[in-house]
Motif scaffolding. Structure first.
Motif, PDB file in Angstrom:
ATOM      1  N   SER A  18       0.829  -1.203   0.000  1.00 38.26           N
ATOM      2  CA  SER A  18       0.000   0.000   0.000  1.00 38.26           C
ATOM      3  C   SER A  18       0.866   1.256   0.000  1.00 38.26           C
ATOM      4  O   SER A  18       0.515   2.271  -0.610  1.00 38.26           O
ATOM      5  CB  SER A  18      -0.932   0.002   1.215  1.00 38.26           C
ATOM      6  N   THR A  19       2.035   1.191   0.653  1.00 40.41           N
ATOM      7  CA  THR A  19       2.973   2.321   0.616  1.00 40.41           C
ATOM      8  C   THR A  19       3.542   2.498  -0.786  1.00 40.41           C
ATOM      9  O   THR A  19       3.703   3.620  -1.269  1.00 40.41           O
ATOM     10  CB  THR A  19       4.114   2.103   1.625  1.00 40.41           C
ATOM     11  N   HIS A  20       3.827   1.386  -1.453  1.00 40.47           N
ATOM     12  CA  HIS A  20       4.306   1.452  -2.832  1.00 40.47           C
ATOM     13  C   HIS A  20       3.248   2.102  -3.725  1.00 40.47           C
ATOM     14  O   HIS A  20       3.561   2.960  -4.567  1.00 40.47           O
ATOM     15  CB  HIS A  20       4.623   0.055  -3.368  1.00 40.47           C
ATOM     16  N   ARG A  21       1.996   1.714  -3.530  1.00 39.89           N
ATOM     17  CA  ARG A  21       0.921   2.251  -4.367  1.00 39.89           C
ATOM     18  C   ARG A  21       0.691   3.737  -4.095  1.00 39.89           C
ATOM     19  O   ARG A  21       0.404   4.503  -5.026  1.00 39.89           O
ATOM     20  CB  ARG A  21      -0.366   1.441  -4.142  1.00 39.89           C
ATOM     21  N   ARG A  22       0.823   4.148  -2.851  1.00 41.93           N
ATOM     22  CA  ARG A  22       0.689   5.584  -2.563  1.00 41.93           C
ATOM     23  C   ARG A  22       1.798   6.377  -3.247  1.00 41.93           C
ATOM     24  O   ARG A  22       1.574   7.480  -3.756  1.00 41.93           O
ATOM     25  CB  ARG A  22       0.709   5.833  -1.053  1.00 41.93           C
ATOM     26  N   ALA A  23       3.000   5.803  -3.269  1.00 40.71           N
ATOM     27  CA  ALA A  23       4.099   6.478  -3.960  1.00 40.71           C
ATOM     28  C   ALA A  23       3.805   6.586  -5.453  1.00 40.71           C
ATOM     29  O   ALA A  23       4.020   7.639  -6.068  1.00 40.71           O
ATOM     30  CB  ALA A  23       5.407   5.724  -3.725  1.00 40.71           C
ATOM     31  N   LEU A  24       3.295   5.511  -6.053  1.00 44.35           N
ATOM     32  CA  LEU A  24       2.968   5.543  -7.478  1.00 44.35           C
ATOM     33  C   LEU A  24       1.848   6.544  -7.759  1.00 44.35           C
ATOM     34  O   LEU A  24       1.870   7.244  -8.784  1.00 44.35           O
ATOM     35  CB  LEU A  24       2.556   4.152  -7.954  1.00 44.35           C
ATOM     36  N   LEU A  25       0.881   6.626  -6.867  1.00 48.13           N
ATOM     37  CA  LEU A  25      -0.206   7.597  -7.030  1.00 48.13           C
ATOM     38  C   LEU A  25       0.341   9.016  -7.033  1.00 48.13           C
ATOM     39  O   LEU A  25      -0.038   9.842  -7.879  1.00 48.13           O
ATOM     40  CB  LEU A  25      -1.223   7.417  -5.905  1.00 48.13           C
ATOM     41  N   ALA A  26       1.238   9.307  -6.096  1.00 51.49           N
ATOM     42  CA  ALA A  26       1.827  10.645  -6.024  1.00 51.49           C
ATOM     43  C   ALA A  26       2.682  10.941  -7.259  1.00 51.49           C
ATOM     44  O   ALA A  26       2.624  12.038  -7.827  1.00 51.49           O
ATOM     45  CB  ALA A  26       2.663  10.780  -4.749  1.00 51.49           C
ATOM     46  N   LEU A  27       3.458   9.950  -7.697  1.00 51.66           N
ATOM     47  CA  LEU A  27       4.336  10.165  -8.850  1.00 51.66           C
ATOM     48  C   LEU A  27       3.525  10.341 -10.129  1.00 51.66           C
ATOM     49  O   LEU A  27       3.850  11.200 -10.965  1.00 51.66           O
ATOM     50  CB  LEU A  27       5.296   8.978  -8.994  1.00 51.66           C
ATOM     51  N   ALA A  28       2.479   9.537 -10.302  1.00 59.72           N
ATOM     52  CA  ALA A  28       1.637   9.675 -11.496  1.00 59.72           C
ATOM     53  C   ALA A  28       0.942  11.023 -11.515  1.00 59.72           C
ATOM     54  O   ALA A  28       0.827  11.674 -12.567  1.00 59.72           O
ATOM     55  CB  ALA A  28       0.621   8.540 -11.554  1.00 59.72           C
TER      56      ALA A  28
ATOM     57  N   HIS B 143       3.325  -2.259 -11.586  1.00 56.67           N
ATOM     58  CA  HIS B 143       3.831  -2.634 -10.256  1.00 56.67           C
ATOM     59  C   HIS B 143       3.326  -4.015  -9.858  1.00 56.67           C
ATOM     60  O   HIS B 143       4.081  -4.826  -9.305  1.00 56.67           O
ATOM     61  CB  HIS B 143       3.391  -1.575  -9.234  1.00 56.67           C
ATOM     62  N   GLY B 144       2.056  -4.297 -10.148  1.00 58.14           N
ATOM     63  CA  GLY B 144       1.515  -5.609  -9.811  1.00 58.14           C
ATOM     64  C   GLY B 144       2.189  -6.738 -10.564  1.00 58.14           C
ATOM     65  O   GLY B 144       2.296  -7.861 -10.055  1.00 58.14           O
ATOM     66  N   SER B 145       2.675  -6.454 -11.778  1.00 62.70           N
ATOM     67  CA  SER B 145       3.325  -7.495 -12.584  1.00 62.70           C
ATOM     68  C   SER B 145       4.695  -7.894 -12.037  1.00 62.70           C
ATOM     69  O   SER B 145       5.223  -8.934 -12.407  1.00 62.70           O
ATOM     70  CB  SER B 145       3.472  -7.020 -14.031  1.00 62.70           C
ATOM     71  N   PHE B 146       5.277  -7.074 -11.164  1.00 64.45           N
ATOM     72  CA  PHE B 146       6.581  -7.413 -10.596  1.00 64.45           C
ATOM     73  C   PHE B 146       6.490  -8.602  -9.632  1.00 64.45           C
ATOM     74  O   PHE B 146       7.463  -9.325  -9.454  1.00 64.45           O
ATOM     75  CB  PHE B 146       7.171  -6.219  -9.835  1.00 64.45           C
ATOM     76  N   GLY B 147       5.347  -8.789  -8.987  1.00 66.59           N
ATOM     77  CA  GLY B 147       5.217  -9.867  -8.012  1.00 66.59           C
ATOM     78  C   GLY B 147       6.202  -9.724  -6.868  1.00 66.59           C
ATOM     79  O   GLY B 147       6.921 -10.665  -6.515  1.00 66.59           O
ATOM     80  N   LEU B 148       6.249  -8.546  -6.253  1.00 73.39           N
ATOM     81  CA  LEU B 148       7.301  -8.245  -5.279  1.00 73.39           C
ATOM     82  C   LEU B 148       7.190  -9.050  -3.985  1.00 73.39           C
ATOM     83  O   LEU B 148       8.185  -9.353  -3.353  1.00 73.39           O
ATOM     84  CB  LEU B 148       7.277  -6.738  -4.957  1.00 73.39           C
ATOM     85  N   GLN B 149       5.978  -9.362  -3.552  1.00 75.19           N
ATOM     86  CA  GLN B 149       5.750 -10.107  -2.320  1.00 75.19           C
ATOM     87  C   GLN B 149       6.461  -9.441  -1.140  1.00 75.19           C
ATOM     88  O   GLN B 149       6.081  -8.365  -0.719  1.00 75.19           O
ATOM     89  CB  GLN B 149       6.181 -11.566  -2.500  1.00 75.19           C
TER      90      GLN B 149
END
Length: 319
Positions: free
Chosen positions: A191-201, A254-260
C-alpha cells in the motif's frame, strides 16, 4: 562509431544525467540521453580528431566520470546505435565491448537479445524455430513479414543483419520526464508502494498538462535494498496526460513485478514518448465518470497553479 554509456547512478538518481551529457559533449556535440542512466554519442569525429581508438576514448570517458562525479559506467561501441546498445548490455565494468564484426556478434545470440524485439515477438519467432538472431537473418523476408507484419518484418530483417537506420539525436532529454520517491526506510508494504505511485503519477500528469504534452508509455523502476533494480515498460492505450490513466497503468506494472516481501528502497516513474497534446486523439466514451474526472482534474490544476502544488491532493495521500 557510436558509444553507448550506461552509468551506474544508484542513489544519485537521474538528476546527474545532464552533467554527464556535458561530460560527453566535451568530445562530441552529438549526444543523446536515454534516461534514466544511458547516453549515446556519435564519436566518429572525435576519433579522427584525437587519433584514438574507441577503447581509448571510452577509457577517458570512464576515468573522467569517476574522477569528476564518482560514477562508474559500462561502455559498448558499435557502428550504429543498435549494436552499441547491445554491446553495452553485455559489457563488464572497466572493459569496453566493441562490435567490429556485426554478423559474428549477432549470429549465435538468442532472438530476444535483438534490440527492439519484445517477449511477445520472441515467442512468436521461437514457435517457428527462429530462436537465434542468425536464423532470423537467414529467413526469407516474406516469412518474417507473414509472422510479425509487413513493416515490423522488414525492420526485424534489417536488425538481424546488423543494420540500424536510426541516428543519434542530440538534446533528447525532453522526450521523457520522470519522478522518483525514495523511502526513509526499506518498504515491504504494497500500500505504501501504491501511494508512492499515485503521487508520482499525479506529479507527472500535472507537469505534462502544464507543458501541454502527452506520453505514449510508462516505465516503472523499483530499486531494492541491495541497490539492484527492476524496470518494466508498458504502452498506454492512447497518448495521455490524464493522471487517472497514468495511475492505473502504473499500478498494473507494479503488480506485474510480483514483489511479495521484497524490500524496496525507492520507486521511479517515467513518462516516455512525449508529444504535443494538440496532436493527440482521445477516444470518446459513454461513461460520464471519465468526463467528470477530467473536468475535476482541470479544476484541480487551476487551484494548484494559484495556491501551490499541495492545494489539492488525493485523499489517500492527505491521510
Amino acid at each position: 562509431m557510436i558509444l553507448c554509456v550506461r552509468f551506474r547512478l544508484e542513489d544519485l538518481g537521474e538528476a546527474m544525467l545532464p552533467r554527464l551529457v556535458g561530460l560527453l559533449a566535451e568530445f562530441t556535440p552529438v549526444v543523446e540521453a536515454a534516461p534514466p542512466d544511458t547516453l549515446l554519442a556519435d564519436v566518429r569525429g572525435a576519433l579522427r580528431y584525437f587519433g584514438w581508438s574507441p577503447v581509448e576514448l571510452a577509457s577517458v570517458v570512464r576515468v573522467r566520470a569517476l574522477a569528476l562525479y564518482g560514477v562508474d559506467c559500462v561502455i559498448g561501441a558499435g557502428p550504429n546505435p543498435m549494436l552499441a546498445r547491445m554491446a553495452a548490455r553485455e559489457a563488464r565494468p572497466g572493459v569496453t565491448l566493441v562490435v567490429e564484426d556485426p554478423a559474428a556478434f549477432l549470429r549465435e545470440r538468442p532472438v530476444v537479445a535483438l534490440d527492439g524485439v519484445g517477449r511477445a515477438t520472441a515467442r512468436t519467432l521461437c514457435a517457428y524455430g527462429l530462436d537465434s538472431i542468425g536464423r532470423v537473418a537467414d529467413a526469407p523476408l516474406a516469412v518474417l513479414q507473414r509472422l510479425v507484419g509487413a513493416k515490423a518484418g522488414r525492420e526485424l530483417a534489417e536488425r538481424a543483419r546488423g543494420l540500424d537506420r536510426s541516428a543519434v539525436v542530440p538534446n533528447a532529454l525532453s522526450r521523457s520526464m520522470a519522478a522518483e520517491q525514495t523511502f526513509s526506510q526499506d518498504e515491504l508494504d504494497h500500500s505504501t508502494h501504491r501511494r508512492a505511485l499515485l503521487a508520482l503519477a499525479g506529479e507527472l500528469g500535472a507537469r505534462m498538462r502544464k507543458e501541454k504534452q502527452v506520453c505514449r508509455s510508462l516505465t516503472v523502476t523499483v530499486r531494492y535494498a541491495d541497490r539492484s533494480t527492476t524496470t518494466r515498460t508498458r504502452t498506454l492505450p492512447e497518448p495521455t496526460a490524464h493522471s487517472a490513466a497514468l495511475t492505473a497503468l502504473a499500478y498494473a506494472i507494479h503488480g506485474s513485478f510480483g514483489l511479495q516481501r521484497a524490500r524496496v528502497r525507492g520507486i521511479a516513474l517515467r513518462a516516455e514518448g512525449l508529444a504535443p497534446a494538440e496532436g493527440a486523439a482521445h477516444q470518446l466514451t459513454f461513461d460520464p465518470a471519465d468526463e467528470k474526472a477530467r473536468r475535476i482534474e482541470a479544476v484541480a490544476d487551476r487551484a494548484r497553479a494559484k495556491f501551490g502544488p499541495g492545494a489539492i491532493v488525493p485523499g489517500s495521500l492527505a491521510a
